[in-house]
Write a protein that holds these residues in place. Structure first.
Motif, PDB file in Angstrom:
ATOM      1  N   GLN A   1      15.815   4.082  -7.587  1.00 31.26           N
ATOM      2  CA  GLN A   1      14.542   4.792  -7.526  1.00 31.26           C
ATOM      3  C   GLN A   1      13.754   4.330  -6.299  1.00 31.26           C
ATOM      4  N   PRO A   2      12.836   5.159  -5.809  1.00 29.21           N
ATOM      5  CA  PRO A   2      12.058   4.773  -4.626  1.00 29.21           C
ATOM      6  C   PRO A   2      11.048   3.674  -4.947  1.00 29.21           C
ATOM      7  N   ILE A   3      10.550   3.040  -3.888  1.00 32.52           N
ATOM      8  CA  ILE A   3       9.472   2.066  -3.989  1.00 32.52           C
ATOM      9  C   ILE A   3       8.189   2.744  -3.544  1.00 32.52           C
ATOM     10  N   LEU A   4       7.145   2.637  -4.354  1.00 32.36           N
ATOM     11  CA  LEU A   4       5.843   3.175  -3.978  1.00 32.36           C
ATOM     12  C   LEU A   4       5.186   2.237  -2.972  1.00 32.36           C
ATOM     13  N   ILE A   5       4.729   2.787  -1.855  1.00 32.10           N
ATOM     14  CA  ILE A   5       4.080   2.028  -0.794  1.00 32.10           C
ATOM     15  C   ILE A   5       2.661   2.566  -0.629  1.00 32.10           C
TER      16      ILE A   5
ATOM     17  N   ILE B   1       5.526   6.774   0.377  1.00 31.61           N
ATOM     18  CA  ILE B   1       4.323   6.253   1.023  1.00 31.61           C
ATOM     19  C   ILE B   1       3.113   7.100   0.644  1.00 31.61           C
ATOM     20  N   ARG B   2       2.083   6.442   0.148  1.00 35.34           N
ATOM     21  CA  ARG B   2       0.834   7.102  -0.224  1.00 35.34           C
ATOM     22  C   ARG B   2      -0.327   6.411   0.489  1.00 35.34           C
ATOM     23  N   ARG B   3      -1.309   7.214   0.884  1.00 36.44           N
ATOM     24  CA  ARG B   3      -2.528   6.700   1.514  1.00 36.44           C
ATOM     25  C   ARG B   3      -3.732   7.260   0.759  1.00 36.44           C
ATOM     26  N   PRO B   4      -4.182   6.577  -0.287  1.00 35.38           N
ATOM     27  CA  PRO B   4      -5.350   7.062  -1.023  1.00 35.38           C
ATOM     28  C   PRO B   4      -6.587   7.211  -0.149  1.00 35.38           C
ATOM     29  N   VAL B   5      -6.684   6.432   0.944  1.00 35.16           N
ATOM     30  CA  VAL B   5      -7.811   6.567   1.865  1.00 35.16           C
ATOM     31  C   VAL B   5      -7.873   7.968   2.451  1.00 35.16           C
TER      32      VAL B   5
ATOM     33  N   HIS C   1       9.730   4.967 -10.340  1.00 34.91           N
ATOM     34  CA  HIS C   1       9.751   4.092  -9.170  1.00 34.91           C
ATOM     35  C   HIS C   1      10.335   2.732  -9.545  1.00 34.91           C
ATOM     36  N   ALA C   2      11.005   2.118  -8.573  1.00 33.98           N
ATOM     37  CA  ALA C   2      11.577   0.785  -8.791  1.00 33.98           C
ATOM     38  C   ALA C   2      10.536  -0.315  -8.633  1.00 33.98           C
ATOM     39  N   GLY C   3       9.379   0.013  -8.099  1.00 35.47           N
ATOM     40  CA  GLY C   3       8.318  -0.972  -7.911  1.00 35.47           C
ATOM     41  C   GLY C   3       7.249  -0.400  -7.015  1.00 35.47           C
ATOM     42  N   ALA C   4       6.217  -1.194  -6.741  1.00 32.01           N
ATOM     43  CA  ALA C   4       5.098  -0.745  -5.914  1.00 32.01           C
ATOM     44  C   ALA C   4       4.589  -1.905  -5.067  1.00 32.01           C
ATOM     45  N   VAL C   5       4.180  -1.577  -3.846  1.00 26.00           N
ATOM     46  CA  VAL C   5       3.585  -2.553  -2.938  1.00 26.00           C
ATOM     47  C   VAL C   5       2.287  -1.972  -2.400  1.00 26.00           C
ATOM     48  N   ILE C   6       1.180  -2.704  -2.567  1.00 23.51           N
ATOM     49  CA  ILE C   6      -0.087  -2.346  -1.938  1.00 23.51           C
ATOM     50  C   ILE C   6      -0.323  -3.318  -0.790  1.00 23.51           C
ATOM     51  N   PHE C   7      -0.484  -2.769   0.408  1.00 24.03           N
ATOM     52  CA  PHE C   7      -0.617  -3.583   1.612  1.00 24.03           C
ATOM     53  C   PHE C   7      -2.080  -3.879   1.930  1.00 24.03           C
ATOM     54  N   GLY C   8      -2.277  -4.569   3.048  1.00 21.65           N
ATOM     55  CA  GLY C   8      -3.615  -4.932   3.490  1.00 21.65           C
ATOM     56  C   GLY C   8      -4.281  -3.809   4.257  1.00 21.65           C
ATOM     57  N   GLY C   9      -5.437  -4.140   4.830  1.00 22.73           N
ATOM     58  CA  GLY C   9      -6.197  -3.179   5.608  1.00 22.73           C
ATOM     59  C   GLY C   9      -7.538  -3.776   5.977  1.00 22.73           C
ATOM     60  N   PRO C  10      -8.326  -3.063   6.762  1.00 22.55           N
ATOM     61  CA  PRO C  10      -9.624  -3.586   7.179  1.00 22.55           C
ATOM     62  C   PRO C  10     -10.678  -3.565   6.078  1.00 22.55           C
ATOM     63  N   GLN C  11     -10.393  -2.911   4.966  1.00 27.30           N
ATOM     64  CA  GLN C  11     -11.345  -2.813   3.883  1.00 27.30           C
ATOM     65  C   GLN C  11     -11.453  -4.146   3.127  1.00 27.30           C
ATOM     66  N   SER C  12     -12.461  -4.226   2.282  1.00 31.14           N
ATOM     67  CA  SER C  12     -12.623  -5.343   1.349  1.00 31.14           C
ATOM     68  C   SER C  12     -12.387  -4.841  -0.066  1.00 31.14           C
ATOM     69  N   ALA C  13     -11.844  -5.710  -0.915  1.00 33.81           N
ATOM     70  CA  ALA C  13     -11.692  -5.356  -2.325  1.00 33.81           C
ATOM     71  C   ALA C  13     -13.051  -5.180  -2.995  1.00 33.81           C
ATOM     72  N   ASN C  14     -14.115  -5.649  -2.345  1.00 30.74           N
ATOM     73  CA  ASN C  14     -15.470  -5.489  -2.884  1.00 30.74           C
ATOM     74  C   ASN C  14     -16.152  -4.218  -2.411  1.00 30.74           C
ATOM     75  N   ASP C  15     -15.491  -3.441  -1.546  1.00 30.92           N
ATOM     76  CA  ASP C  15     -16.083  -2.197  -1.071  1.00 30.92           C
ATOM     77  C   ASP C  15     -16.293  -1.221  -2.222  1.00 30.92           C
ATOM     78  N   GLU C  16     -17.294  -0.370  -2.055  1.00 30.54           N
ATOM     79  CA  GLU C  16     -17.617   0.614  -3.097  1.00 30.54           C
ATOM     80  C   GLU C  16     -16.957   1.962  -2.865  1.00 30.54           C
ATOM     81  N   HIS C  17     -16.026   2.042  -1.921  1.00 29.93           N
ATOM     82  CA  HIS C  17     -15.329   3.319  -1.698  1.00 29.93           C
ATOM     83  C   HIS C  17     -14.615   3.740  -2.982  1.00 29.93           C
ATOM     84  N   ASP C  18     -14.643   5.025  -3.283  1.00 31.45           N
ATOM     85  CA  ASP C  18     -13.998   5.520  -4.499  1.00 31.45           C
ATOM     86  C   ASP C  18     -12.513   5.182  -4.512  1.00 31.45           C
TER      87      ASP C  18
END
Length: 238
Positions: free
Chosen positions: A3-7, A32-36, A48-65
């Motif tokens: 199965q694919p890996i969700l990125i 590959i998905r980009r919720p942004v 899916h065989a698994g999922a990986v969420i990568f980094g980015g310039p955002q903060s986990a404390n941001d209020e973006h939906d």
């Protein structure tokens, strides 16, 4: 075919780097998905065989939906006991999912470059870890009570943790390719002026010394991560 890996990526031009390359060499397709950019995440990881969420310039404390949706969505792999890996921002988002805190360094410091990593006893029992890793962040996180600390550092203590058998969070960037280092150190040049950050030339000098151990760690870790999937074991037993 497996199965694919969700990125999950956080910028239009971002890539999964060496993690994506290593997964493809193992025969996995990348979903590959980009919720942004408004792309949805699946309601289940059964396909899916698994999922990986990568980094980015955002903060986990941001209020973006989309940031809040990603934090809530991490409950899907956690509840389904599916392999999950959070890298930098992705790890911090998992901490938020589990009720932990993400915050800046109290003295405004940042880890940008190569920094020491020390495996805990639990981490050493699991595998061999590199002594230096590549960092690009200015926030750190608490280890949630459900999690097991696997590796620590000096400036930001908590660097890697595990929840259950197959959900992991790492603060550092083992996925970094040389091309990514060139992009980050040009586009993010202002980060290298922060307290604790390293000069651009130190990044490239460090890579020539430390990258082979990081590359070996990543290959071993991905094998361990994918083997730990309890869903696969259940299917084999059935």
């Amino acid at each position: 075919m497996p199965q694919p890996i969700l990125i999950v990526l956080h910028q239009e031009g971002s890539t999964p780097g060496r993690i994506g390359q290593a997964l493809q060499r193992r025969g996995y397709e990348l979903d590959i998905r980009r919720p942004v950019l408004g792309e949805p995440l699946p309601t289940t990881l059964r396909a899916h065989a698994g999922a990986v969420i990568f980094g980015g310039p955002q903060s986990a404390n941001d209020e973006h939906d989309y940031i809040r949706r990603e934090i809530d969505w991490i409950n899907v792999p956690l509840k389904e006991n599916a392999p999950f890996l959070g890298v930098c921002l992705g790890a911090q988002q998992m901490v938020k999912t589990l009720g932990g805190q993400v915050r800046p360094h109290p003295e405004g410091c940042a880890e940008v470059g190569y920094y020491p990593l020390r495996a805990t006893e639990s981490g050493r029992r699991m595998m061999d870890w590199p002594g230096m890793v590549y960092q690009w962040h200015r926030e750190g996180f608490d280890v949630p009570k459900e999690a097991e600390l696997l590796a620590s550092g000096d400036m930001f203590e908590n660097q890697a943790f595990r929840v259950g058998t197959c959900a992991f969070g790492v603060q550092f960037h083992a996925e970094l390719t040389l091309a990514m280092m060139h992009r980050w150190t040009v586009r993010g040049a202002a980060r290298m002026d922060m307290p604790g950050a390293q000069r651009r030339r130190d990044h490239f000098e460090g890579r020539s010394v430390f990258d082979p151990d990081i590359r070996r760690w990543l290959e071993d870790f991905l094998d361990l991560w994918l083997r730990a999937d309890p869903r696969r074991h259940a299917q084999a037993a059935g």
